[in-house]
Design a protein around this motif. Structure first.
Motif, PDB file in Angstrom:
ATOM      1  N   PRO A  48       0.873  -1.173  -0.188  1.00  0.00           N
ATOM      2  CA  PRO A  48       0.202   0.255   0.118  1.00  0.00           C
ATOM      3  C   PRO A  48       0.856   1.366  -0.283  1.00  0.00           C
ATOM      4  O   PRO A  48       0.351   2.409  -0.630  1.00  0.00           O
ATOM      5  N   ALA A  49       1.867   1.561   0.979  1.00  0.00           N
ATOM      6  CA  ALA A  49       2.590   2.551   0.911  1.00  0.00           C
ATOM      7  C   ALA A  49       2.716   3.274  -0.276  1.00  0.00           C
ATOM      8  O   ALA A  49       3.080   4.084  -1.021  1.00  0.00           O
ATOM      9  N   HIS A  50       4.069   2.039  -1.232  1.00  0.00           N
ATOM     10  CA  HIS A  50       4.149   2.140  -2.631  1.00  0.00           C
ATOM     11  C   HIS A  50       2.424   2.466  -4.050  1.00  0.00           C
ATOM     12  O   HIS A  50       2.655   3.427  -4.507  1.00  0.00           O
ATOM     13  N   LEU A  51       1.691   1.830  -3.224  1.00  0.00           N
ATOM     14  CA  LEU A  51       0.938   2.220  -4.842  1.00  0.00           C
ATOM     15  C   LEU A  51       0.006   2.987  -4.318  1.00  0.00           C
ATOM     16  O   LEU A  51      -0.597   3.685  -5.411  1.00  0.00           O
ATOM     17  N   LYS A  52      -0.483   3.942  -2.787  1.00  0.00           N
ATOM     18  CA  LYS A  52      -0.476   5.446  -2.997  1.00  0.00           C
ATOM     19  C   LYS A  52       0.901   6.413  -3.667  1.00  0.00           C
ATOM     20  O   LYS A  52      -0.315   7.138  -4.282  1.00  0.00           O
ATOM     21  N   LEU A  53       1.980   5.363  -4.044  1.00  0.00           N
ATOM     22  CA  LEU A  53       2.827   7.300  -4.693  1.00  0.00           C
ATOM     23  C   LEU A  53       2.117   6.428  -6.482  1.00  0.00           C
ATOM     24  O   LEU A  53       2.152   7.728  -7.586  1.00  0.00           O
ATOM     25  N   HIS A  54       2.410   4.952  -6.273  1.00  0.00           N
ATOM     26  CA  HIS A  54       2.494   4.625  -8.422  1.00  0.00           C
ATOM     27  C   HIS A  54       1.327   3.635  -8.146  1.00  0.00           C
ATOM     28  O   HIS A  54       1.067   2.771  -7.421  1.00  0.00           O
ATOM     29  N   PRO A  55       0.001   3.767  -8.517  1.00  0.00           N
ATOM     30  CA  PRO A  55      -1.193   3.342  -8.597  1.00  0.00           C
ATOM     31  C   PRO A  55      -0.780   1.993  -9.422  1.00  0.00           C
ATOM     32  O   PRO A  55      -1.789   0.596  -8.846  1.00  0.00           O
ATOM     33  N   PHE A  56       0.460   1.524 -10.327  1.00  0.00           N
ATOM     34  CA  PHE A  56       0.380   0.458 -10.773  1.00  0.00           C
ATOM     35  C   PHE A  56       1.231  -0.389 -10.279  1.00  0.00           C
ATOM     36  O   PHE A  56       1.398  -1.150 -10.445  1.00  0.00           O
ATOM     37  N   GLY A  57       1.979   0.128  -8.944  1.00  0.00           N
ATOM     38  CA  GLY A  57       2.780  -0.988  -8.363  1.00  0.00           C
ATOM     39  C   GLY A  57       4.213  -0.829  -9.473  1.00  0.00           C
ATOM     40  O   GLY A  57       4.849  -1.674  -9.343  1.00  0.00           O
ATOM     41  N   LYS A  58       4.542   0.377 -10.185  1.00  0.00           N
ATOM     42  CA  LYS A  58       6.175   0.083 -10.168  1.00  0.00           C
ATOM     43  C   LYS A  58       6.788   1.161  -9.950  1.00  0.00           C
ATOM     44  O   LYS A  58       6.290   2.382  -8.806  1.00  0.00           O
ATOM     45  N   ILE A  59       8.016   1.270 -10.572  1.00  0.00           N
ATOM     46  CA  ILE A  59       9.105   2.363 -10.488  1.00  0.00           C
ATOM     47  C   ILE A  59       8.542   3.125 -11.972  1.00  0.00           C
ATOM     48  O   ILE A  59       9.380   2.181 -12.894  1.00  0.00           O
ATOM     49  N   LEU A  69       4.148  12.163  -8.686  1.00  0.00           N
ATOM     50  CA  LEU A  69       4.413  11.940 -10.113  1.00  0.00           C
ATOM     51  C   LEU A  69       4.760  10.587 -10.321  1.00  0.00           C
ATOM     52  O   LEU A  69       5.942   9.779  -9.704  1.00  0.00           O
ATOM     53  N   PHE A  70       3.941   9.881 -11.031  1.00  0.00           N
ATOM     54  CA  PHE A  70       4.534   8.742 -11.472  1.00  0.00           C
ATOM     55  C   PHE A  70       4.472   8.627 -13.418  1.00  0.00           C
ATOM     56  O   PHE A  70       3.537   9.361 -13.472  1.00  0.00           O
ATOM     57  N   GLU A  71       4.562   7.687 -14.063  1.00  0.00           N
ATOM     58  CA  GLU A  71       5.007   7.453 -15.500  1.00  0.00           C
ATOM     59  C   GLU A  71       5.942   7.977 -15.969  1.00  0.00           C
ATOM     60  O   GLU A  71       6.014   9.727 -16.093  1.00  0.00           O
ATOM     61  N   THR A  72       6.278   7.639 -16.830  1.00  0.00           N
ATOM     62  CA  THR A  72       8.266   9.111 -16.668  1.00  0.00           C
ATOM     63  C   THR A  72       7.509  10.249 -17.856  1.00  0.00           C
ATOM     64  O   THR A  72       8.779  10.899 -17.730  1.00  0.00           O
TER      65      THR A  72
END
Ligand code: GTB
Length: 214
Positions: A48-59, A69-72
């Protein structure tokens, strides 16, 4: 404000620079912005902690104050819009550089990912041998057109821009396949990107993480 990005704790490519944090590191190096890196494991990416930053669970992700932000594509556009060095001042040239970012992500990258996935995930399937050449041809199409557009130029539209940064990083994914070498002008274009001091710093930083002991 401190910029923090996330990256693989251990990249599957062992530091070849193909994971997408490298393109964000490169953009930050081009504009001279220091940044911190939080390394995440594959398991932590789905927590959950990372999914809050990235809804798709990626880097990668990008944090700066309240902004996450997410998405390069979005991250690099944000960096390029807030710091000089990656987008021209002229409005039309700027719009064209952003267009090349989208072309890299929406036209050139999808068939390259399809090829990588076909090799990585489907090579044991009985139909893989027949499908692989078709998938490779779908990569060659846009590469031929890109190579024609680049012609003898160093970069896609005048000076090096965020569009070139994105395109070079997208094309690098082809290096293990040998397909890039079928297009010498694109191989030289990628080599020009890799020769930039900012790229070298970004590459070295991700390599250091991936060659660390322990
Ligand atoms: N569209 C997103 C973006 O541009 O930010 C895609 C983000 C993405 O796919 N991230 C990957 C990820 O987090 C890492 S870069 N994957 C983990 C997961 O889905 O669980 C993709 C990548 C991975 C490995 C290599 N390699 O080893 O060569 C290259 C690229």
């Amino acid at each position: 404000m401190t910029i923090t990005i996330t990256a693989f704790e251990r990249s599957p490519d062992r530091g070849m620079g193909l994971a997408r944090d490298t393109r964000v590191r490169w953009a930050l190096e081009e504009v001279g912005q220091p940044y911190e890196v939080r390394l995440v494991s594959f398991a932590a990416m789905k927590e959950p902690a990372h999914l809050k930053l990235h809804p798709f669970g990626k880097i990668p992700t990008y944090e700066e104050g309240d902004l996450v932000l997410f998405e390069t594509g979005s991250i690099i556009l944000h960096i390029a819009e807030h710091h000089p060095g990656l987008l021209p001042n002229d409005a039309n040239a700027r719009a064209r550089a952003i267009t090349w970012m989208f072309a890299a992500l929406n036209t050139v990258e999808p068939p390259i990912l399809e090829l990588a996935n076909a090799k990585l995930l489907e090579s044991d399937k009985p139909w893989s041998k027949d499908r692989l050449p078709l998938v490779a041809d779908r990569v060659r199409g846009p590469l031929k057109q890109l190579s024609a557009r680049l012609g003898e130029a160093d970069w896609l539209d005048g000076a090096f821009s965020a569009g070139d940064l994105m395109m070079v990083h997208v094309l690098q994914r082809l290096k293990p396949s040998g397909l890039l070498n079928e297009f010498p002008s694109l191989a030289a274009y990628v080599a020009r990107g890799e020769a930039r001091p900012a790229y070298k710093r970004a590459f070295a930083a991700q390599l250091e993480v991936n060659t660390r002991k322990g």
